[in-house]
Write an enzyme that holds these catalytic residues in place. Structure first.
Site, PDB file in Angstrom:
ATOM      1  N   LEU A 171      40.373  45.255  43.282  1.00 44.49           N
ATOM      2  CA  LEU A 171      41.342  46.359  43.258  1.00 44.49           C
ATOM      3  C   LEU A 171      42.643  45.851  42.636  1.00 44.49           C
ATOM      4  CD1 LEU A 171      40.891  49.197  44.086  1.00 44.49           C
ATOM      5  CD2 LEU A 171      41.641  48.688  46.378  1.00 44.49           C
ATOM      6  N   HIS A 172      42.646  45.709  41.309  1.00 38.32           N
ATOM      7  CA  HIS A 172      43.788  45.127  40.614  1.00 38.32           C
ATOM      8  C   HIS A 172      44.814  46.200  40.249  1.00 38.32           C
ATOM      9  CE1 HIS A 172      42.036  46.284  36.668  1.00 38.32           C
ATOM     10  NE2 HIS A 172      40.919  46.155  37.354  1.00 38.32           N
ATOM     11  N   ALA A 173      45.785  45.833  39.425  1.00 36.45           N
ATOM     12  CA  ALA A 173      46.938  46.704  39.189  1.00 36.45           C
ATOM     13  C   ALA A 173      46.566  48.105  38.695  1.00 36.45           C
ATOM     14  CB  ALA A 173      47.890  46.030  38.205  1.00 36.45           C
TER      15      ALA A 173
END
Lengths: 87, 572
Positions: A14-16
């Site tokens: 769940l990155h930027a």
């Protein structure tokens, strides 16, 4: 309270970018919306809260909404996660 | 002051242009308390509005120049600005502690920067720079400090700065910005990655460049070597460098789609890419890689808080194998220990961890962990050609045990009706001198060898590659290393097997002719080195490289070997 569980499949987790997509989607609703992973939880309307969980690919997450529009919120968030190949 | 400097070459290319000094006034946060809380809150809210407009504009610019994917970072920056949790934190500090706006934002930012900086995963750690970028912009607006507008540069310049933030890098227009030189940063920093995707030459880590130049200077730079010259005297030297770079770039571009063929028409050498995670596959294919010679499985274990399950691993391996569309993928089993640790498993304390409980030694001892990985690899092999290779093999018994374990798992899966690939190969890394010396015997059992040069050199020279006192002993071209490579390759060929290399050396322009001459079959390297290696092979015949290798094996020193290579390459 309405909720759903899912496995994160985005290879980086769940990155930027997905965190930004989700916080925007969650902000459209009045309900309180939480994302839980393991024993940690975050306000899904806050990108910083979500990124702080550093959710990895393959992790199981739970999204919970509580409030007047909780059902609509859960449907929209689950759809948005699928549309963006997050789950 | 000397007019020549050396930094870290972070993005290749040659540039000569006037300097543009980006010397931002440093932020000094006032410590005084807010007299009028309402006015302070209004000031913060105004700064957020201004910053938001900036970011929307930046996203537009980035979208045009870098594409939607890279521009998405600014969407994330905008989300940080609008983050209700963050806003609430600033406001509470202003309302309850009478903090001034800049101080409130600074304190909240510091908390998040510290939190991200402490994360184990590289990706999340780097997000600290994003938080700083966004909050610094806000603070500058609150304090009425100028915010750099690099998008408005309209003449050819080289930007000289302490560092470039993601938002600054995205504003650079390659039509005018010919290069940039910074005091800080390295090859993997954000500025370096952006520079490479914009194809702007960059030299980073220069330490004192900002104080060494003035606004009227002209700078010449080579982004491949890290060389900088202030007000160059011999401009023709730099013009020539620029021409050579341009010519070479165009030449290498065409090698992306060409087959690997030597000058004498031999097409049996294979050029492959090394990858660390599924997302690296695209770069290998883009650069014309004919397979993956090394997929390091460590990322699954290191970026995690538990040993990855069979299912988690299967998904990752399957994705790579599928994405490779029928080209081979060689996956190395868990190579952990030494300098690579896990947050959720404590390795025993040892005097010499590099010579200790690691890699195959660990997995053969912990068959429960090994089994999950082997089963995942076998299941992925149903989706395309896969090679499984074991790291740090020292004895024939070790290899036979690991191979038998794999075959047992395979039989178990097949019995249960689970598909396993027909093209499966089981091989080993050659990185311990004992394995190289005994290659002939190992090749009776292994389908292939892959030489890991870093470890092979470190163990052969008995020199820790992390120790700066003995770096002179890191000698890939030492005749002793070449002899071990010859033993490995000859051993494989004697039994009809193939030998590859997946260490740093495989892609080095000076190593390629020697390795060709020794008869190495597969060359696996970082994706960006593939075209260069292919262009070198196209210039050489097997006969002349065999002569070179034979002479090199008779040399006394590394320097003698390199002199032979340089002599041959000068005629090409």
């Amino acid at each position: 309270m309405t909720s759903f569980k899912a496995i994160i499949t985005d290879p980086v987790g769940l990155h930027a970018r997905p965190a930004s997509v989700l916080s925007k989607e969650a902000s459209k609703f009045a309900s309180d919306i939480k994302l839980k992973c393991g024993d940690k939880e975050a306000n899904l309307k806050s990108i910083m809260n979500v990124m702080a969980l550093a959710v990895k690919t393959g992790s199981e997450i739970t999204v919970e909404a509580e409030g007047a529009d909780e059902k609509e919120a859960i449907t929209a968030i689950e759809q948005s996660m699928k549309d963006n190949s997050i789950i | 002051m000397a007019n020549k400097m050396m930094g870290i070459g972070a993005s290749a290319g040659v540039a000569v242009a006037k300097v543009y000094i980006l010397d931002e006034q440093p932020i000094v946060i006032p410590q005084d308390t807010a007299k009028d809380v309402t006015a302070e809150l209004a000031n913060v809210s105004q700064a957020i509005t201004k910053a938001k407009a900036d970011l929307e504009n930046l996203q537009k610019i980035a979208q045009e120049k870098l594409g939607a994917e890279k521009a998405a970072i600014f969407e994330a920056h905008a989300s940080i600005l609008e983050d209700p949790a963050l806003t609430e934190e600033f406001e509470t500090l202003i309302k309850t502690q009478s903090y001034n706006g800049a101080k409130a934002i600074g304190e909240v930012a510091e908390k998040y920067i510290a939190m991200f900086s402490a994360m184990e995963d590289d990706y999340f750690r780097e997000r600290a720079a994003d938080v700083k970028d966004v909050t610094d912009r806000l603070i500058r607006y609150i304090l009425n400090l100028p915010v750099a507008d690099l998008a408005s540069i309209a003449e050819e310049v080289i930007i000289v700065a302490e560092d470039l933030t993601p938002s600054q890098t995205a504003q650079l227009n390659p039509a005018y910005v010919k290069g940039f030189a910074c005091n800080v940063g390295g090859r993997t920093s954000h500025a370096a990655i952006m520079a490479r995707s914009l194809e702007i030459p960059a030299v980073l880590g220069l330490k004192t460049i900002l104080s060494a130049v003035s606004a009227t200077d002209v700078l010449a730079m080579d982004g491949a070597t890290g060389e900088i010259e202030i007000n160059p005297q011999k401009t023709d030297v730099w013009t020539k460098k620029a021409e050579t770079f341009k010519k070479e770039k165009a030449e290498l571009e065409q090698f992306k789609t060409k087959k690997t063929v030597t000058k004498d028409g031999f097409d049996g050498f294979v050029l492959e890419g090394n990858i660390g995670s599924p997302k690296d596959v695209a770069a290998v294919l883009e650069n014309g890689g004919e397979g993956i010679g090394l997929f390091r499985s460590e990322f699954l274990y290191m970026d995690n808080d538990h040993f990855p399950t069979e299912e988690e691993q299967f998904e990752a391996y399957k994705q790579v194998v599928t994405d490779m569309q029928g080209k081979v993928t060689i996956i190395r089993t868990l190579d952990i220990g030494g300098d690579k640790k896990l947050s959720y498993f404590k390795f025993p304390e040892e005097m010499n961890p590099f010579l200790g409980y690691r890699a195959i030694r660990f997995t053969l001892d912990r068959k429960d962990i090994f089994k999950d990985q082997i089963r995942a690899l076998l299941r992925a092999s149903a989706f395309g050609p896969v090679g499984i290779m074991f790291p740090m093999i020292a004895t024939v018994d070790e290899f036979k045990t690991a191979k038998q374990f794999t075959l047992d798992c395979k039989a178990e899966l097949e019995k249960a009706g689970v598909a396993v690939g027909k093209d499966l190969q089981i091989g080993m890394m050659v990185e311990i001198p004992a394995a190289a010396v005994l290659a002939d015997q190992f090749a009776k059992y292994a389908d292939f060898f892959s030489v890991g040069t870093n470890d092979l050199i470190q163990y052969s020279m008995a020199a820790d590659r992390m120790s700066e006192h003995v770096t002179y002993l890191y000698q890939p071209y030492n005749p002793a290393i070449l002899k071990l490579l010859k033993l490995t390759i000859d051993g494989a060929h004697k039994h009809g097997k193939w030998a590859g290399m997946c260490g740093e050396m495989a892609g080095e322009p000076e190593a390629v002719p020697l390795l060709m001459g020794l008869g190495l079959d597969a060359y696996s390297m970082s994706a960006t080195s593939i075209t260069k290696a292919r262009s070198i092979m196209a210039k050489l015949t097997r006969k002349e490289t065999a002569e070179l290798a034979n002479k090199a094996l008779e040399c006394d020193t590394t320097d003698e070997v390199l002199a032979l290579v340089h002599k041959l390459m000068q005629t090409k």
